[in-house]
Design an enzyme around this catalytic site. Sequence first.
Site, PDB file in Angstrom:
ATOM      1  N   LYS A 136      31.060  48.541 -31.578  1.00 42.26           N
ATOM      2  CA  LYS A 136      30.448  49.702 -32.209  1.00 42.26           C
ATOM      3  C   LYS A 136      28.923  49.605 -32.157  1.00 42.26           C
ATOM      4  O   LYS A 136      28.344  48.604 -32.563  1.00 42.26           O
ATOM      5  CB  LYS A 136      30.914  49.812 -33.661  1.00 42.26           C
ATOM      6  CG  LYS A 136      32.431  49.936 -33.802  1.00 42.26           C
ATOM      7  CD  LYS A 136      32.885  49.968 -35.245  1.00 42.26           C
ATOM      8  CE  LYS A 136      32.591  48.671 -35.965  1.00 42.26           C
ATOM      9  NZ  LYS A 136      33.184  48.633 -37.321  1.00 42.26           N
ATOM     10  N   THR A 147      26.245  55.728 -45.471  1.00 42.73           N
ATOM     11  CA  THR A 147      27.139  55.162 -44.459  1.00 42.73           C
ATOM     12  C   THR A 147      27.997  54.024 -45.018  1.00 42.73           C
ATOM     13  O   THR A 147      28.552  53.235 -44.254  1.00 42.73           O
ATOM     14  CB  THR A 147      26.319  54.629 -43.263  1.00 42.73           C
ATOM     15  OG1 THR A 147      25.364  53.663 -43.748  1.00 42.73           O
ATOM     16  CG2 THR A 147      25.582  55.753 -42.558  1.00 42.73           C
ATOM     17  N   GLY A 153      30.928  52.020 -45.969  1.00 46.83           N
ATOM     18  CA  GLY A 153      32.354  52.057 -45.670  1.00 46.83           C
ATOM     19  C   GLY A 153      32.713  52.679 -44.339  1.00 46.83           C
ATOM     20  O   GLY A 153      33.888  52.966 -44.095  1.00 46.83           O
ATOM     21  N   THR A 154      31.730  52.860 -43.443  1.00 43.35           N
ATOM     22  CA  THR A 154      32.050  53.480 -42.157  1.00 43.35           C
ATOM     23  C   THR A 154      32.999  52.610 -41.330  1.00 43.35           C
ATOM     24  O   THR A 154      33.920  53.119 -40.685  1.00 43.35           O
ATOM     25  CB  THR A 154      30.776  53.756 -41.337  1.00 43.35           C
ATOM     26  OG1 THR A 154      29.979  52.564 -41.292  1.00 43.35           O
ATOM     27  CG2 THR A 154      29.959  54.875 -41.951  1.00 43.35           C
ATOM     28  N   GLY A 155      32.773  51.292 -41.336  1.00 46.67           N
ATOM     29  CA  GLY A 155      33.636  50.401 -40.559  1.00 46.67           C
ATOM     30  C   GLY A 155      35.058  50.376 -41.089  1.00 46.67           C
ATOM     31  O   GLY A 155      36.026  50.387 -40.318  1.00 46.67           O
ATOM     32  N   CYS A 156      35.182  50.333 -42.413  1.00 47.94           N
ATOM     33  CA  CYS A 156      36.509  50.357 -43.035  1.00 47.94           C
ATOM     34  C   CYS A 156      37.228  51.659 -42.691  1.00 47.94           C
ATOM     35  O   CYS A 156      38.418  51.666 -42.339  1.00 47.94           O
ATOM     36  CB  CYS A 156      36.381  50.242 -44.559  1.00 47.94           C
ATOM     37  SG  CYS A 156      35.454  48.815 -45.138  1.00 47.94           S
TER      38      CYS A 156
END
Length: 267
Positions: free
Chosen positions: A176, A209, A211-214
């Site tokens: 990412k 942003t 918690g974007t990965g979760c």
Amino acid sequence: MPKRPPRVLAIAGSDCSGGAGIQADIKTITMLGGYAMSAVTSVTAQNSVGVQGITPLEADFIAMQIRSCVDDIGVDAIKIGMVQYVTMVDAIAEALDGVDVPIVLDPVFMATSGGQLIDEEALTAAREKLFPLATLLTPNLPELEKLTGTQPKTAEEMGASAKALAQDIGCAILAKGGHGEDKQIYDVLAQPDAKPVALSHERIETVHTHGTGCTLSSAIATLLAHGQPLEHSLRLATQFVVQAIMHSPGYGKGHGPLGHYAVRKLG
């Protein structure tokens, strides 16, 4: 009788402020038409400005949560997030032995706000015991750098690093690029036996942003549980995250949460 929703198990830490972790996973899975289950690894005190405290749960109890879900409800896909300690890694790997469903593993090292979330020994253990179970690994740029010992700057360099990692681990890698500085964000899908594929989207200028990965990893897991192909799942999941960022409620003094509630239909 209506078609039953696919069952998605999220194994991750809890975020009391609702922006990341299990809370973000459950919102995402639900909004994408899945049936959300959880195995909580740690309870955190955190918010948009930082991580104030972490209390890990006993490894045996984490495994018990996993078995409670799998043995009774069943599971169609799994997302794994924050796993802090070696004992947790061992327990999760043992509990998932023989579970043959897509597994999306988000190697969470740091919170968006900068807090350290994983023990170094646990990272080594995860690489040996959890990464080989994964269908897809979703490292961001700092995580990719840590896992590969490289410092990729371009999409081509990301692809090369991710491809080497994919071949080493034996699973697909979604590298990412959100930590870059370009207006266009490039994510790269690398698989052991295929040419890397770059997926791009416009950068949204916002601090919200958290918690974007979760959110992305649980969205991919849910779409895989629906039977979508991997690359298509990545594209749809990215759309979901972009829309959730655009609909952020603006809460918090730092990196605020996403607007999962606003993304009512996708695809």
